[in-house]
Scaffold this active site. Structure first.
Site, PDB file in Angstrom:
ATOM      1  CG  ASN A   1      -1.899  -1.156   1.152  1.00 29.25           C
ATOM      2  OD1 ASN A   1      -2.884  -1.091   0.408  1.00 29.25           O
ATOM      3  ND2 ASN A   1      -1.614  -2.228   1.882  1.00 29.25           N
ATOM      4  CD  GLU A   2       4.660   1.462  -2.673  1.00 27.81           C
ATOM      5  OE1 GLU A   2       5.005   2.190  -1.730  1.00 27.81           O
ATOM      6  OE2 GLU A   2       5.409   0.588  -3.150  1.00 27.81           O
TER       7      GLU A   2
END
Ligand code: F6R
Length: 639
Positions: free
Chosen positions: A161-162
């Site tokens: 989850n950037e």
């Protein structure tokens, strides 16, 4: 940092436990997981674990395997869901998370294969969406995650989850951040081989876990952990969403925790228990913050910057300034092996014996000259008996084209001598054929690894000879943990400690130098220093080891903060040039070595920049101006 020097830690919004070492922290986390597994077993229930890959959880898995093998921990009731997988990715590729999980955990425990879930990197693109929905449903069908293990990426990601990830995101296909792709380069041979995408559980999926352990080890995690733990909750640091979780705990080692306010500048959050080290840290902080030399700091400067306690409790700014100035002054020495016949009461090293035996341990074949080439040259010039010990072969970090060049060289040396060397020719040709057909990321054969190791040995020998050593003082330890043929290494074993201990026992040195920069991406430096600690522990009954001082250097990956420096060895412009020449002997590492990490600079540039920045930092504090400085910290063993 070992002692409790603060009384408040109010800026931390995630509970944090700081461990002396990652090994201690991982053992604790593994044992907590084992306890939960056993409790569920007693209740006749299954337990659902969310698992991570990467370097952070490796020692947790090793401890779980040990608990299974030695203490009968069964995994028959365990169901696992992994956080993520690169996309696309074949499960048997060296970089696949399927392979990772099997190598580190699943192949060594009694988990049922049908209970293992890892996102599938081979799903055709048009089916990915429904696959992700099904993955999410499957987690829910098992009652949700009981425990989720997390590492943290430099971007602040958890799972993949950037930055920008939505708080309500679920399992999905994502694009990897450019920084994450750079970090992943440590496992891939070339930049273009790193996938652009991944399948990952979402923030919401993770947040639904009943218990979360966030793991962080090493200096390279310190800055992002500070933002995740103390910063605002924002999608630009997705791990900061964890601040909202009711049952999350961050387990960090001292280096990873070092940028938390309670360690970095504890005076900002409350009363401090001042000791001389903390005073030194505060004075340097103040001087750097105000960009003012130490001797010019005033009572008002202290008072206006949350340091009035120091002035009230201890002394005037004038006295503190002089005390800390002298302390820093005394770290500077051109005599790293001690100055013969000098009063050594304020010098970093002892004057006696005037001629010391020293061993420089170098994790890779070039760390000695990169990190302490100037000090190495001085020790030799000043007449000490210097030995250098290359701890690992460094064979994974040689380009195939370099190996090929050397094999062709060998081939040509035997050209024309047909009968005698027909077998040899065929042998060399088979190696070249292997390199020609090698897939990206495929492990080398033992023969190619040997050639690559010999290339690095030759370079190390050339550099050590350049620094003035003869061959009898150059030692190659080829520590076994490193010899896997891939960037993933085995854990430290007794056989690794034994080779280090044997050399120590043979030389009985007065000084040992070891690499204390634990931020290298593959963790090799960490294992190498652990081996030195282990060897000292093993030999601690012997009388000579009590007089043996261990100095830790840094340089290849990062530098000591000024307040932690205990010995600073200045380099003149000529010495810096000579150090550069020594580093240049490592031809296979020039320009762009394989696995260069995230820093664009070559190693000699990094070393020079760091050594010059240290000299500049000393100058800005109001001390003498040097061209460059190499710095060390003494490791003190507990009895
Ligand atoms: C791995 C994962 C990532 C890593 C993170 C830290 O499954 O999801 O979020 O945890 O990139 O990686 P390491 O631990 O290698 O520093």
């Amino acid at each position: 940092m070992e002692r409790l020097r603060y009384q408040l830690k109010s800026l931390e919004k995630i509970p944090v436990k700081v461990w002396k070492s990652s090994a201690d922290g991982c053992r604790h986390v593994a044992q907590s997981i084992a306890l939960a597994i056993r409790q569920k077993q007693q209740e006749g229930e299954k337990i659902v674990l969310g698992l991570a890959t990467g370097s952070s959880p490796i020692q947790v898995y090793q401890e779980l395997v040990r608990l299974h093998k030695e203490e009968g921990l069964s995994f028959h009731n365990v169901v696992t869901f992994n956080l993520d997988e690169y996309y696309p990715m074949q499960p048997d590729a060296p970089q696949s998370y399927v392979r990772f999980m099997h190598e580190y955990l699943f192949d060594h425990i009694d988990i049922k294969p049908e209970n293992i879930h890892i996102p599938d990197g081979t799903i055709p693109m048009e089916k990915v969406e429904s696959y992700c929905t099904a993955y999410e449903k499957e987690i829910n069908a098992h009652g949700g995650l009981d425990i989720q293990l997390l590492g943290i990426g430099r971007t602040g990601h958890i799972g993949f989850n950037e930055p920008g990830s939505w708080e309500h995101s679920e399992t999905r296909l994502v694009r990897l951040d450019a920084i994450t792709r750079k970090d992943a380069l440590k496992d891939f041979p070339h930049e273009e081989d790193v996938p652009y995408r991944a399948i990952t559980m979402g923030i919401k999926t993770i947040m639904k876990a009943k218990m979360i352990y966030l793991l962080g080890w090493g200096e390279h995690k310190a800055a992002v952990l500070m933002r995740a733990i103390e910063g605002p909750i924002t999608a630009s640091v997705p791990s900061a969403f964890l601040q909202k979780h009711p049952n999350v705990k961050a387990h960090l080692d001292q280096s990873a925790a070092s940028e938390l306010t309670r360690f970095q500048s504890p005076w900002l959050i409350g009363m401090c228990n001042w000791d001389e080290d903390l005073i030194c840290q505060a004075v340097i902080w103040l001087s750097q913050k105000l960009d003012k030399p130490i001797l010019k700091l005033t009572d008002e400067d202290y008072a206006e910057n949350s340091l009035s306690d120091l002035i009230i409790e201890h002394a005037s700014a004038y006295d503190i300034n002089i005390r800390i100035f002298n302390r820093l002054q005394h770290t500077i020495t051109g005599w790293p092996g001690g100055k013969p016949n000098a009063d050594d009461s304020t010098r970093p090293e002892r004057a006696k014996p005037a001629r010391k035996r020293a061993i420089i341990f170098s994790p890779h074949p070039d760390d000695d000259v990169i990190s302490m080439g100037g000090t190495f040259l001085r020790l030799v010039d000043q007449g000490h008996e210097v030995h250098v010990a290359y701890q690992t072969s460094g064979n994974i970090a040689v380009h195939d084209h370099d190996a090929r060049r050397f094999i062709e060289f060998l081939q040509e040396t035997v050209n024309g001598d047909h009968e005698k060397v027909a077998g040899l020719q065929a042998h060399y040709q088979s190696m070249i054929d292997f390199l020609d057909q090698k897939d990206p990321g495929q492990a080398d054969t033992a023969e190619i690894r040997r050639i690559k190791g010999i290339i690095r040995r030759g370079e190390a020998r050339a550099a050590a000879r350049f620094c003035g050593l003869d061959d009898a003082h150059i030692h190659f330890l080829d520590m076994p943990f490193y010899e896997t043929g891939s960037p993933r290494k085995k854990p430290l074993g007794d056989d690794d400690i034994d080779v280090v201990a044997e050399l120590l026992e043979k030389i009985k040195p007065h000084q040992v130098y070891g690499a204390g920069d634990l931020a290298d991406p593959h963790g090799t430096h960490r294992v190498c220093i652990e081996a030195i600690f282990g060897a000292f522990e093993k030999l601690k009954g012997q009388s000579w080891i009590k007089d043996c001082w261990l100095w830790l250097y840094r340089g290849a990956w990062h530098e000591w903060p000024v307040h932690e420096i205990e010995m600073a060895v200045p380099l003149s412009p000529a010495e810096l040039r000579k150090k550069r020449q020594a580093i240049f002997m490592h031809q296979s590492q020039k320009d762009r070595p394989p696995f260069p990490g995230t820093d664009e600079r070559e190693f000699w540039q990094r070393a020079e920049d760091r050594n010059q920045a240290t000299a500049q930092a000393y100058r800005s504090l109001g001390l003498a101006e040097y061209e460059a400085m190499e710095t060390f910290r003494r490791w003190k063993f507990e009895d």
